[in-house]
Enzyme design. Structure first.
Site, PDB file in Angstrom:
ATOM      1  N   ASP A  22      -9.934   4.499  -1.854  1.00 27.43           N
ATOM      2  CA  ASP A  22      -8.753   5.223  -2.320  1.00 27.43           C
ATOM      3  C   ASP A  22      -9.790   6.315  -3.983  1.00 27.43           C
ATOM      4  OD1 ASP A  22      -9.756   3.049  -4.179  1.00 27.43           O
ATOM      5  OD2 ASP A  22      -7.985   2.961  -4.746  1.00 27.43           O
ATOM      6  N   GLU A  72       0.540  -1.239  -0.147  1.00 24.32           N
ATOM      7  CA  GLU A  72       0.501   0.214   0.223  1.00 24.32           C
ATOM      8  C   GLU A  72       1.228   0.669  -0.035  1.00 24.32           C
ATOM      9  OE1 GLU A  72      -3.094  -0.041  -0.894  1.00 24.32           O
ATOM     10  OE2 GLU A  72      -3.560  -1.710  -0.678  1.00 24.32           O
ATOM     11  N   TYR A 129      -7.623   5.374   4.350  1.00 23.72           N
ATOM     12  CA  TYR A 129      -7.271   4.609   3.015  1.00 23.72           C
ATOM     13  C   TYR A 129      -6.576   3.412   3.610  1.00 23.72           C
ATOM     14  CZ  TYR A 129      -6.521   2.117  -0.613  1.00 23.72           C
ATOM     15  OH  TYR A 129      -5.124   0.574  -1.227  1.00 23.72           O
TER      16      TYR A 129
END
Ligand code: SF4
Length: 335
Positions: free
Chosen positions: A133, A32, A115
């Site tokens: 996102d 991520e 997020y």
């Protein structure tokens, strides 16, 4: 039902990406952070390098920052690389190497926003929380035909709350992956492929032919142009480089002397008398908000000058120093 339909579409159409085959929060977090502001094709080799070099959070925490930044080189947004390393040290030392296990606790980590925390909480622990996102914002705002700016926090909260109700029971991880995959491959910003979309019949933007108008944005990114003039000082195949300070977009990376006056002043100030000057073609480098035009002038000295703030390095050593991409490109293409 939206959730079930996109999950079943996802299971047969998903791209096989390594971080999708794990519930290890450390690997998910790595992926991520690497994928923030980065395309999957660009981020994938970096993810593989990091997992190979640092298979556990302890390995990453024990690494030197310079080594981590060197591995990060080329990905840009170096604060992400630094935060990644700092956070690994924090988890290792303060949390006994154990990743936080909830959406709420994950948000307390440096560099982990709403997020990213939702992505880790849902992919690793299946916590029922939507990961919103840019892809998810686009899909949901089109599906519900939301004519409100998606870069406004109120709209984002509305989309978060709406999405919470769309997650099928115990399937948050799959649901989030599916929405984002739909946004990344079908519900694209341009050339949207609605005809291949599993939820087109219920999608309000598709039904009302407003797909191209949504999502709406309040602010358009303004790109400004900036020129950097670098002086490359060379002496006997060694190059002068300095390490940049802590509070800087390229913090702790190495670059050349940045000229703020003119070459003549520089030569006089450092008493460089016997030299050759070589000017290189300017390089262009695009950042999100800036277009950098970078000029390089090389001074090849016959005697070693004394210049404060940095030192001369051999090419072999330079290869292993963390450098902004523009500097790494210069060495690769020119020297
Ligand atoms: S029908 Fe088109 S606009 Fe609607 S969700 Fe699918 S791809 Fe997006």
């Amino acid at each position: 039902m939206f959730g079930e339909k996109i999950i079943s579409w996802y299971l047969t159409n998903k791209r096989d990406l390594p971080w999708r085959n794990t519930h290890n929060p450390y690997f998910i977090w790595l992926s991520e952070i690497i994928l923030q502001q980065t395309r999957v094709s660009q981020g994938l080799p970096y993810y593989e390098k990091f997992v190979e070099k640092y298979p556990t959070i302890e390995d990453l925490a024990n690494a030197e920052e310079e080594e981590v930044l060197r591995l990060w080189q080329g990905l840009g947004y170096y604060s992400r690389g630094r935060n990644l390393h700092k956070t690994s040290i924090f988890i290792q030392n303060e949390l006994n190497g154990k990743f936080p296990e909830s959406f709420k606790e994950l948000q307390k980590l440096k560099g982990v926003g709403k997020y990213t925390a939702a992505a880790i909480a849902s992919f690793a622990y299946n916590e029922t929380v939507p990961a919103i996102d840019g892809n998810a914002l686009r899909v949901i705002s089109r599906y519900f035909e939301i004519f409100e700016p998606i870069d406004n926090i109120k709209t984002q909260n509305r989309i978060f709350d709406t999405s919470l109700g769309l997650i099928p029971k115990n399937q948050a991880g799959l649901y989030n992956q599916a929405v984002m995959e739909l946004g990344a491959t079908i519900c694209l910003p341009k050339k949207t492929q609605c005809n291949n979309c599993p939820v087109r019949l219920e999608c309000l933007a598709f039904t009302n032919k407003t797909v191209e108008q949504i999502p709406i944005k309040e602010k358009k990114i303004k790109v400004t142009e900036r020129t950097l003039d670098y002086i490359i000082i060379e002496f006997e195949d060694r190059y002068w480089l300095k390490k940049r300070g802590e509070k800087d977009i390229w913090a702790n990376m190495y670059d050349f002397f940045l000229d703020e006056g003119n070459i003549q002043n520089f030569l006089e100030k450092h008493q460089i008398k016997d030299f050759k000057l070589k000017t290189h073609q300017p390089f262009q480098h695009l950042l999100t908000h800036q277009k950098l035009i970078v000029n390089f002038t090389m001074i090849q000295c016959s005697e070693q000058p004394t210049i404060e703030g940095g030192e001369f390095y051999e090419l072999e050593t330079i290869k292993n120093l963390p450098k902004p991409k523009i500097i790494a490109d210069f060495f690769e293409k020119t020297i």
